[in-house]
Write an enzyme that holds these catalytic residues in place. Structure first.
Site, PDB file in Angstrom:
ATOM      1  N   ASP A 131       2.259  -0.013   2.966  1.00 43.55           N
ATOM      2  CA  ASP A 131       1.508   0.222   4.212  1.00 43.55           C
ATOM      3  C   ASP A 131       1.094   1.685   4.301  1.00 43.55           C
ATOM      4  O   ASP A 131       1.737   2.553   3.708  1.00 43.55           O
ATOM      5  CB  ASP A 131       2.407  -0.030   5.434  1.00 43.55           C
ATOM      6  N   ARG A 181      -5.835  -2.431  -0.020  1.00 44.78           N
ATOM      7  CA  ARG A 181      -6.025  -3.223   1.203  1.00 44.78           C
ATOM      8  C   ARG A 181      -6.648  -2.259   2.217  1.00 44.78           C
ATOM      9  O   ARG A 181      -6.026  -1.295   2.632  1.00 44.78           O
ATOM     10  CB  ARG A 181      -4.666  -3.704   1.702  1.00 44.78           C
TER      11      ARG A 181
HETATM   12  C1  LIG Z   1      -3.053  -7.533   6.901  1.00 45.36           C
HETATM   13  C2  LIG Z   1      -3.130  -6.272   7.724  1.00 45.36           C
HETATM   14  C3  LIG Z   1      -2.408  -5.164   7.344  1.00 45.36           C
HETATM   15  C4  LIG Z   1      -2.470  -3.982   8.093  1.00 45.36           C
HETATM   16  N1  LIG Z   1      -1.813  -2.864   7.655  1.00 45.36           N
HETATM   17  C5  LIG Z   1      -2.013  -1.691   8.276  1.00 45.36           C
HETATM   18  C6  LIG Z   1      -1.457  -0.490   7.770  1.00 45.36           C
HETATM   19  O1  LIG Z   1      -0.723  -0.480   6.763  1.00 45.36           O
HETATM   20  N2  LIG Z   1      -1.735   0.680   8.420  1.00 45.36           N
HETATM   21  C7  LIG Z   1      -2.541   0.717   9.531  1.00 45.36           C
HETATM   22  O2  LIG Z   1      -2.798   1.805  10.061  1.00 45.36           O
HETATM   23  N3  LIG Z   1      -3.048  -0.417  10.054  1.00 45.36           N
HETATM   24  C8  LIG Z   1      -2.805  -1.608   9.460  1.00 45.36           C
HETATM   25  N4  LIG Z   1      -3.366  -2.746   9.998  1.00 45.36           N
HETATM   26  C9  LIG Z   1      -3.986  -2.729  11.346  1.00 45.36           C
HETATM   27  C10 LIG Z   1      -5.446  -2.280  11.309  1.00 45.36           C
HETATM   28  O3  LIG Z   1      -5.516  -0.902  11.031  1.00 45.36           O
HETATM   29  C11 LIG Z   1      -6.152  -2.547  12.657  1.00 45.36           C
HETATM   30  O4  LIG Z   1      -5.507  -1.811  13.657  1.00 45.36           O
HETATM   31  C12 LIG Z   1      -6.193  -3.997  13.072  1.00 45.36           C
HETATM   32  O5  LIG Z   1      -6.423  -4.836  11.990  1.00 45.36           O
HETATM   33  C13 LIG Z   1      -7.290  -4.239  14.159  1.00 45.36           C
HETATM   34  O6  LIG Z   1      -8.547  -3.952  13.658  1.00 45.36           O
HETATM   35  P1  LIG Z   1      -9.614  -5.052  13.170  1.00 45.36           P
HETATM   36  O7  LIG Z   1     -10.066  -4.633  11.821  1.00 45.36           O
HETATM   37  O8  LIG Z   1      -9.024  -6.399  13.226  1.00 45.36           O
HETATM   38  O9  LIG Z   1     -10.881  -4.929  14.047  1.00 45.36           O
HETATM   39  P2  LIG Z   1     -11.182  -4.783  15.588  1.00 45.36           P
HETATM   40  O10 LIG Z   1     -12.582  -4.330  15.631  1.00 45.36           O
HETATM   41  O11 LIG Z   1     -10.128  -3.982  16.271  1.00 45.36           O
HETATM   42  O12 LIG Z   1     -11.094  -6.264  16.121  1.00 45.36           O
HETATM   43  C14 LIG Z   1     -12.053  -7.246  15.824  1.00 45.36           C
HETATM   44  C15 LIG Z   1     -11.693  -8.506  16.557  1.00 45.36           C
HETATM   45  O13 LIG Z   1     -10.481  -9.035  16.059  1.00 45.36           O
HETATM   46  C16 LIG Z   1      -9.659  -9.516  17.104  1.00 45.36           C
HETATM   47  N5  LIG Z   1      -8.429  -8.691  17.165  1.00 45.36           N
HETATM   48  C17 LIG Z   1      -8.192  -7.522  16.552  1.00 45.36           C
HETATM   49  N6  LIG Z   1      -6.961  -7.080  16.806  1.00 45.36           N
HETATM   50  C18 LIG Z   1      -6.399  -7.990  17.632  1.00 45.36           C
HETATM   51  C19 LIG Z   1      -5.139  -8.114  18.252  1.00 45.36           C
HETATM   52  N7  LIG Z   1      -4.193  -7.197  18.103  1.00 45.36           N
HETATM   53  N8  LIG Z   1      -4.918  -9.178  19.026  1.00 45.36           N
HETATM   54  C20 LIG Z   1      -5.846 -10.134  19.197  1.00 45.36           C
HETATM   55  N9  LIG Z   1      -7.063 -10.087  18.632  1.00 45.36           N
HETATM   56  C21 LIG Z   1      -7.346  -9.034  17.863  1.00 45.36           C
HETATM   57  C22 LIG Z   1     -10.473  -9.417  18.363  1.00 45.36           C
HETATM   58  O14 LIG Z   1     -11.181 -10.599  18.520  1.00 45.36           O
HETATM   59  C23 LIG Z   1     -11.420  -8.284  18.055  1.00 45.36           C
HETATM   60  O15 LIG Z   1     -12.588  -8.348  18.800  1.00 45.36           O
HETATM   61  C24 LIG Z   1      -3.292  -3.938   9.258  1.00 45.36           C
HETATM   62  C25 LIG Z   1      -4.033  -5.053   9.626  1.00 45.36           C
HETATM   63  C26 LIG Z   1      -3.968  -6.218   8.884  1.00 45.36           C
HETATM   64  C27 LIG Z   1      -4.792  -7.379   9.293  1.00 45.36           C
END
Ligand SMILES: Cc1cc2nc3c(=O)[nH]c(=O)nc-3n(C[C@H](O)[C@H](O)[C@H](O)COP(=O)(O)OP(=O)(O)OC[C@H]3O[C@@H](n4cnc5c(N)ncnc54)[C@H](O)[C@@H]3O)c2cc1C
Length: 309
Positions: A131, A181
């Protein structure tokens, strides 16, 4: 960045709130939307169900910043057991670890040894993901990742599109043929380090993802995984990948358990590589509050649970 998001990210670091949150039923009820449960058995059961739908899984045992070596060794030992249980269960499940949980604050060498022990226990065809945490850990994380990747090809790293530096970090890593990732980024970062506007982060994600796919085509990126729930972005990337000649199976999207389930299933049905990160464990507070920060509408969902309790 929205005020609500900033406030929630500050709250995610608050010890007082952390100690109290788990006492409230409505909070626990909301947490269960994002976690199948606190135990490894809960995670294994969720992975079995997802595997039947052709959705792969990545497990992460919640926790960060351990205080001493024995705690880091316990976490390492836990992951070794997890990998054994995954193998026994015949699951296509990988693991994702936080380096601060493996002792990064104590010593880089010690942390690397713990990471290596985990990679050695994993199947050679299974990636052990690292991560990316807050920006003060990026240099140390990259250094450990490079050292691990030189010894073990099946090591993957998370990079955050919101950091200005990620374009350069990615370009440098391509010489080592990494597995990446890509995420948008979940921490509270200052203006000097990260794009403050969501729209810019989204565009940066798209541009970096394109670079990853081009590098993959040239054999300079082993795995290009896009970890996002942003359906419009996924569609744009899918179209780009297809135009570049990638098959459906080469298009990999990772999402969190409980978020955009319909999209996870749609991708799997269409033959894309659809993977769900399943988090479990009792130290869920900071992780959960970061999920609230990503979508403040989740707060309403939590409030509804106050009245449902
Ligand atoms: C597999 C995976 C691993 C990750 N690992 C890390 C990491 O190591 N370090 C790090 O900093 N971040 C990590 N993240 C979190 C990432 O940085 C984002 O904060 C998170 O994925 C929300 O951003 P988004 O790309 O989904 O887009 P956004 O633009 O935030 O969301 C797009 C749409 O997705 C849906 N959505 C997004 N988040 C949520 C939620 N929490 N609850 C409900 N609906 C939601 C909503 O419909 C939203 O409109 C990880 C995420 C995933 C999926």
């Amino acid at each position: 960045m929205g005020l609500m998001r900033s406030m929630l990210l500050v709250a995610s670091q608050n010890k007082w709130l952390r100690e109290r949150a788990s006492h409230y039923r409505f909070v626990r009820r909301t947490v269960s939307r994002f976690m199948p449960g606190e135990t490894l058995d809960d995670a294994l059961a969720a992975a079995q169900t997802l595997q039947k739908k052709k959705i792969g899984t990545v497990f992460t045992h919640l926790g960060e910043n351990v205080a001493d070596r024995s705690e880091a060794l316990q976490v390492t030992q836990h992951y070794l057991e997890v990998l054994d249980r995954i193998r026994q269960a015949g699951l296509h499940t990988e693991v994702s670890v936080k380096l601060t949980q493996l002792g990064l604050d104590l010593s880089s060498d010690f942390c690397l040894d713990n990471l290596k022990a985990i990679i050695e226990r994993a199947e050679k065809t299974s990636t052990v993901w690292v991560d990316m945490e807050a920006s003060n850990y990026v240099d140390a994380t990259l250094e450990i990742y490079r050292r691990a990747l030189k010894a073990y090809l099946n090591t993957g790293l998370c990079l955050q599109a919101y950091l200005y530096r990620t374009k350069d970090d990615l370009a440098q890593l391509f010489s080592l043929c990494p597995s990446i990732r890509l995420v948008k980024g979940a921490y509270n970062e200052p203006l000097q380090l990260a794009y403050p506007r969501k729209q810019d982060v989204d565009e940066k994600f798209f541009a970096l993802a394109q670079e990853m796919l081009r590098a993959k085509k040239q054999g300079r990126c082993l795995r290009a995984a896009f970890a996002t729930h942003d359906v419009a972005l996924i569609r744009r990337l899918y179209e780009f990948a297809r135009a570049e000649g990638f098959s459906q199976a080469d298009f990999e999207v990772q999402m969190l358990y409980g978020i955009q389930r319909g999209e996870q299933e749609r991708l799997a049905r269409e033959g894309c590589t659809s993977i769900v990160l399943v988090a479990y464990g009792s130290y869920w507070y900071p992780w959960f509050v970061r999920r609230l920060a990503e979508r403040p509408a989740n707060l309403w969902f939590m409030l509804r649970n106050v009245f449902a309790s």
